[in-house]
Design an enzyme around this catalytic site. Structure first.
Site, PDB file in Angstrom:
ATOM      1  N   TYR A   3      -6.986  -3.476  -3.179  1.00 23.73           N
ATOM      2  CA  TYR A   3      -5.875  -3.811  -2.287  1.00 23.73           C
ATOM      3  C   TYR A   3      -6.390  -3.823  -0.844  1.00 23.73           C
ATOM      4  CZ  TYR A   3      -1.733  -2.973   0.617  1.00 23.73           C
ATOM      5  OH  TYR A   3      -0.780  -3.031   1.603  1.00 23.73           O
TER       6      TYR A   3
ATOM      7  N   LYS B 222      -6.833  -6.845   1.834  1.00 26.09           N
ATOM      8  CA  LYS B 222      -5.999  -6.850   3.053  1.00 26.09           C
ATOM      9  C   LYS B 222      -6.905  -7.060   4.280  1.00 26.09           C
ATOM     10  CE  LYS B 222      -2.005  -6.152   3.476  1.00 26.09           C
ATOM     11  NZ  LYS B 222      -0.873  -7.144   3.430  1.00 26.09           N
TER      12      LYS B 222
HETATM   13  N1  LIG Z   1       4.769  -0.404   1.508  1.00 24.21           N
HETATM   14  C1  LIG Z   1       3.899   0.085   2.389  1.00 24.21           C
HETATM   15  O1  LIG Z   1       3.809   1.310   2.603  1.00 24.21           O
HETATM   16  C2  LIG Z   1       3.028  -0.841   3.165  1.00 24.21           C
HETATM   17  C3  LIG Z   1       3.035  -2.213   2.935  1.00 24.21           C
HETATM   18  N2  LIG Z   1       2.233  -3.034   3.694  1.00 24.21           N
HETATM   19  C4  LIG Z   1       2.282  -4.487   3.488  1.00 24.21           C
HETATM   20  O2  LIG Z   1       3.618  -4.917   3.704  1.00 24.21           O
HETATM   21  C5  LIG Z   1       3.903  -6.080   2.933  1.00 24.21           C
HETATM   22  C6  LIG Z   1       5.203  -5.874   2.163  1.00 24.21           C
HETATM   23  O3  LIG Z   1       5.065  -4.761   1.332  1.00 24.21           O
HETATM   24  P1  LIG Z   1       6.274  -4.230   0.452  1.00 24.21           P
HETATM   25  O4  LIG Z   1       7.544  -4.773   0.971  1.00 24.21           O
HETATM   26  O5  LIG Z   1       6.072  -2.770   0.338  1.00 24.21           O
HETATM   27  O6  LIG Z   1       5.908  -4.888  -0.952  1.00 24.21           O
HETATM   28  P2  LIG Z   1       6.860  -5.532  -2.071  1.00 24.21           P
HETATM   29  O7  LIG Z   1       6.056  -5.547  -3.322  1.00 24.21           O
HETATM   30  O8  LIG Z   1       8.176  -4.839  -2.107  1.00 24.21           O
HETATM   31  O9  LIG Z   1       7.086  -7.019  -1.536  1.00 24.21           O
HETATM   32  C7  LIG Z   1       6.156  -8.044  -1.671  1.00 24.21           C
HETATM   33  C8  LIG Z   1       6.861  -9.275  -2.215  1.00 24.21           C
HETATM   34  O10 LIG Z   1       5.913 -10.327  -2.336  1.00 24.21           O
HETATM   35  C9  LIG Z   1       6.081 -10.946  -3.634  1.00 24.21           C
HETATM   36  N3  LIG Z   1       4.867 -11.601  -4.070  1.00 24.21           N
HETATM   37  C10 LIG Z   1       3.764 -11.044  -4.632  1.00 24.21           C
HETATM   38  N4  LIG Z   1       2.883 -12.000  -4.971  1.00 24.21           N
HETATM   39  C11 LIG Z   1       3.432 -13.192  -4.616  1.00 24.21           C
HETATM   40  C12 LIG Z   1       3.006 -14.538  -4.735  1.00 24.21           C
HETATM   41  N5  LIG Z   1       1.837 -14.859  -5.298  1.00 24.21           N
HETATM   42  N6  LIG Z   1       3.807 -15.504  -4.264  1.00 24.21           N
HETATM   43  C13 LIG Z   1       5.015 -15.211  -3.716  1.00 24.21           C
HETATM   44  N7  LIG Z   1       5.475 -13.958  -3.598  1.00 24.21           N
HETATM   45  C14 LIG Z   1       4.692 -12.947  -4.038  1.00 24.21           C
HETATM   46  C15 LIG Z   1       6.427  -9.739  -4.498  1.00 24.21           C
HETATM   47  O11 LIG Z   1       6.916 -10.123  -5.770  1.00 24.21           O
HETATM   48  P3  LIG Z   1       6.588  -9.141  -7.035  1.00 24.21           P
HETATM   49  O12 LIG Z   1       7.270  -7.846  -6.716  1.00 24.21           O
HETATM   50  O13 LIG Z   1       7.136  -9.869  -8.194  1.00 24.21           O
HETATM   51  O14 LIG Z   1       5.083  -8.987  -7.034  1.00 24.21           O
HETATM   52  C16 LIG Z   1       7.450  -9.048  -3.623  1.00 24.21           C
HETATM   53  O15 LIG Z   1       8.726  -9.627  -3.743  1.00 24.21           O
HETATM   54  C17 LIG Z   1       2.671  -6.303   2.055  1.00 24.21           C
HETATM   55  O16 LIG Z   1       1.864  -7.286   2.654  1.00 24.21           O
HETATM   56  C18 LIG Z   1       1.940  -4.966   2.086  1.00 24.21           C
HETATM   57  O17 LIG Z   1       0.559  -5.153   1.939  1.00 24.21           O
HETATM   58  C19 LIG Z   1       1.444  -2.548   4.679  1.00 24.21           C
HETATM   59  C20 LIG Z   1       1.412  -1.217   4.934  1.00 24.21           C
HETATM   60  C21 LIG Z   1       2.179  -0.254   4.210  1.00 24.21           C
HETATM   61  C1  LIG Z   2       1.143  11.235  -6.445  1.00 27.32           C
HETATM   62  C2  LIG Z   2       1.243  11.830  -5.080  1.00 27.32           C
HETATM   63  C3  LIG Z   2      -0.041  12.490  -4.655  1.00 27.32           C
HETATM   64  C4  LIG Z   2       1.649  10.861  -3.996  1.00 27.32           C
HETATM   65  C5  LIG Z   2       2.984  10.164  -4.208  1.00 27.32           C
HETATM   66  C6  LIG Z   2       3.350   9.305  -3.033  1.00 27.32           C
HETATM   67  C7  LIG Z   2       2.494   8.043  -2.910  1.00 27.32           C
HETATM   68  C8  LIG Z   2       2.924   7.075  -4.003  1.00 27.32           C
HETATM   69  C9  LIG Z   2       2.602   7.418  -1.511  1.00 27.32           C
HETATM   70  C10 LIG Z   2       2.132   8.386  -0.412  1.00 27.32           C
HETATM   71  C11 LIG Z   2       1.466   7.571   0.674  1.00 27.32           C
HETATM   72  C12 LIG Z   2       1.836   6.140   0.310  1.00 27.32           C
HETATM   73  C13 LIG Z   2       1.101   4.995   0.910  1.00 27.32           C
HETATM   74  C14 LIG Z   2       1.034   3.779   0.221  1.00 27.32           C
HETATM   75  C15 LIG Z   2       1.612   3.645  -1.151  1.00 27.32           C
HETATM   76  C16 LIG Z   2       2.447   4.838  -1.626  1.00 27.32           C
HETATM   77  C17 LIG Z   2       1.802   6.147  -1.220  1.00 27.32           C
HETATM   78  C18 LIG Z   2       0.396   6.254  -1.791  1.00 27.32           C
HETATM   79  C19 LIG Z   2       0.235   2.604   0.748  1.00 27.32           C
HETATM   80  C20 LIG Z   2      -1.100   2.604   0.005  1.00 27.32           C
HETATM   81  C21 LIG Z   2       0.943   1.280   0.509  1.00 27.32           C
HETATM   82  C22 LIG Z   2       0.176   0.101   1.026  1.00 27.32           C
HETATM   83  C23 LIG Z   2      -0.514   0.302   2.305  1.00 27.32           C
HETATM   84  O1  LIG Z   2      -0.869  -0.678   2.933  1.00 27.32           O
HETATM   85  C24 LIG Z   2      -0.860   1.640   2.789  1.00 27.32           C
HETATM   86  C25 LIG Z   2       0.060   2.707   2.275  1.00 27.32           C
HETATM   87  C26 LIG Z   2      -0.401   4.096   2.702  1.00 27.32           C
HETATM   88  C27 LIG Z   2       0.549   5.179   2.274  1.00 27.32           C
END
Ligand SMILES: NC(=O)C1=CN([C@@H]2O[C@H](COP(=O)(O)OP(=O)(O)OC[C@H]3O[C@@H](n4cnc5c(N)ncnc54)[C@H](OP(=O)(O)O)[C@@H]3O)[C@@H](O)[C@H]2O)C=CC1
Ligand SMILES: CC(C)CCC[C@@H](C)[C@H]1CC[C@H]2C3=C(CC[C@]12C)[C@@]1(C)CCC(=O)C[C@@H]1CC3
Length: 338
Positions: free
Chosen positions: A137, A141
């Site tokens: 991942y 990214k």
């Molecule tokens: N959540 C976090 O803590 C963090 C997230 N990010 C970034 O933020 C962004 C959003 O994350 P988040 O909202 O948590 O993720 P989600 O999985 O909730 O949202 C991503 C969306 O993109 C869709 N998707 C995946 N692949 C494709 C594709 N090939 N074509 C069209 N749509 C697609 C997914 O569908 P499906 O679910 O079916 O795969 C989903 O609806 C991502 O870029 C992630 O890398 C960055 C830092 C932290």
């Molecule tokens: C099993 C336990 C040790 C932890 C449970 C919580 C975790 C699932 C989350 C804590 C920090 C989170 C995090 C992300 C995903 C969910 C956690 C690991 C990311 C990896 C999501 C995508 C990113 O770009 C960075 C995030 C950092 C923190």
């Protein structure tokens, strides 16, 4: 500049919050996603895979601004999928945007692009990209962010910027709270990895949305934001285990109490990950404690967002305490005994 924008990944956790805020601010929104899960006035849906340029083009028609926040979930740990969607797919998104005459693109990157499993304290955007990213991942990214920032071209009238959030949480998050609760329900959240004092950023989703919209609105040919990355956090680093405990206790579960040495757990997680990889053709199992999760749980990783404050006028709009309360309240179905 018209107020029509597109959100790629608009059905996801962050994407949907972004769409809702954009509508509040008077934008009309075209959502492109692989799945459609809601209907809203002011939103047109286009279902498809972002790797398919022909499928993308209709969603970008008459759009001046694109937010790209789609990615496979980190938990999928599928190298081929990450490479296809985050790298090749992002190339396709950039080409389609240029072809459709889009003027600005905001990428949702991640602060993890600089994280290698060792402490980051108040990290700034000029830290080098991780040389040895912990998982696929993160690896993809990094490539994705480079592609988008390198595509910024004032001459061609195509401007780009990347937002690097960290640990997004909030209502409807499919990841952090659900995985935490599932782990607690299976009796595996009794242990604190390390001494429990490591500070981390967790960012309430509305602050992340705010950062994206500011970046989009400030992005102009004369703006310092062109081709740059910005950390967006709550600006309130918190102990990882205090945050986890607050969410767990808020939902009626016990907070973890017993300590385990960090390197022991990390070593075990690495072994399990290798085992899962070797056995993949025969049996499929997904360990809860992946090397990345253990690294995130046992090290400091918090980031400075001064650049966003200075260039974008960013300031968090929801405090951490308030964010946690709102998040806990939004998961009645995950409460203990529900
Ligand atoms: N959540 C976090 O803590 C963090 C997230 N990010 C970034 O933020 C962004 C959003 O994350 P988040 O909202 O948590 O993720 P989600 O999985 O909730 O949202 C991503 C969306 O993109 C869709 N998707 C995946 N692949 C494709 C594709 N090939 N074509 C069209 N749509 C697609 C997914 O569908 P499906 O679910 O079916 O795969 C989903 O609806 C991502 O870029 C992630 O890398 C960055 C830092 C932290
Ligand atoms: C099993 C336990 C040790 C932890 C449970 C919580 C975790 C699932 C989350 C804590 C920090 C989170 C995090 C992300 C995903 C969910 C956690 C690991 C990311 C990896 C999501 C995508 C990113 O770009 C960075 C995030 C950092 C923190």
């Amino acid at each position: 500049m018209n107020k029509r924008c597109a959100v790629i990944g608009g059905s996801g956790f962050l994407g949907r919050h972004l769409v809702e805020k954009l509508l509040d601010r008077g934008y009309s929104v075209s959502v492109f996603d692989i799945r459609q899960i809601y209907v809203l006035p002011g939103v047109t849906f286009h279902q498809g895979d972002l790797c398919d340029r022909q499928a993308l083009l209709p969603a970008l028609k008459d759009v001046s601004l694109v937010f790209h926040c789609a990615s496979p979930a980190p938990a999928s740990d599928d190298r081929g999928l990450f490479e296809r969607v985050n790298i090749q797919g992002t190339r396709t998104v950039i080409q389609a945007c240029i072809e459709a005459g889009v003027q600005k693109m905001v990428l949702t990157s991640s602060a993890s692009v600089v994280f290698e499993g060792t402490d980051i304290k108040n990290g700034r955007e000029d830290l080098p990209y991780a040389k040895k990213p912990i998982d696929y991942y993160t690896e993809t990214k990094i490539e994705q962010e480079k592609l988008v920032l390198e595509a910024c071209d004032k001459e061609k009238g195509f401007l780009t910027v990347a937002i690097r959030p960290h640990g997004i949480f909030g209502p409807r998050d499919p990841q952090l709270v659900p995985i935490l609760v599932d782990t607690a329900r299976r009796g595996k959240m009794k242990f604190i990895i390390g001494d429990g004092t490591n500070l981390v950023d967790f960012t309430f989703v509305e602050n992340v949305v705010h950062g994206h919209i500011l970046a989009a609105e400030r992005l102009r040919p004369d703006s310092p934001a062109c081709g740059k990355a910005y950390h967006i956090t709550n600006d309130e680093p918190v102990r990882f285990w205090d945050f986890m405990s607050e969410v767990l206790v808020g939902l009626g579960y016990a907070a973890p109490r017993y300590h385990l040495p960090y390197f022991l757990v990390y070593g075990l997680a690495l072994l399990l990950w290798l085992l899962a990889l070797i056995l993949r053709p025969l049996v499929s199992f997904k360990p809860t404690f992946t090397p990345m999760r253990v690294a995130l749980a046992g090290t400091h990783h918090y980031y400075c967002c001064d650049r966003a404050k200075q260039d974008l006028g960013y300031k968090p709009v929801v405090g951490l305490k308030d964010g946690i309360t709102r998040t806990v309240q939004s998961y009645p179905h995950l409460r203990k005994g529900a």
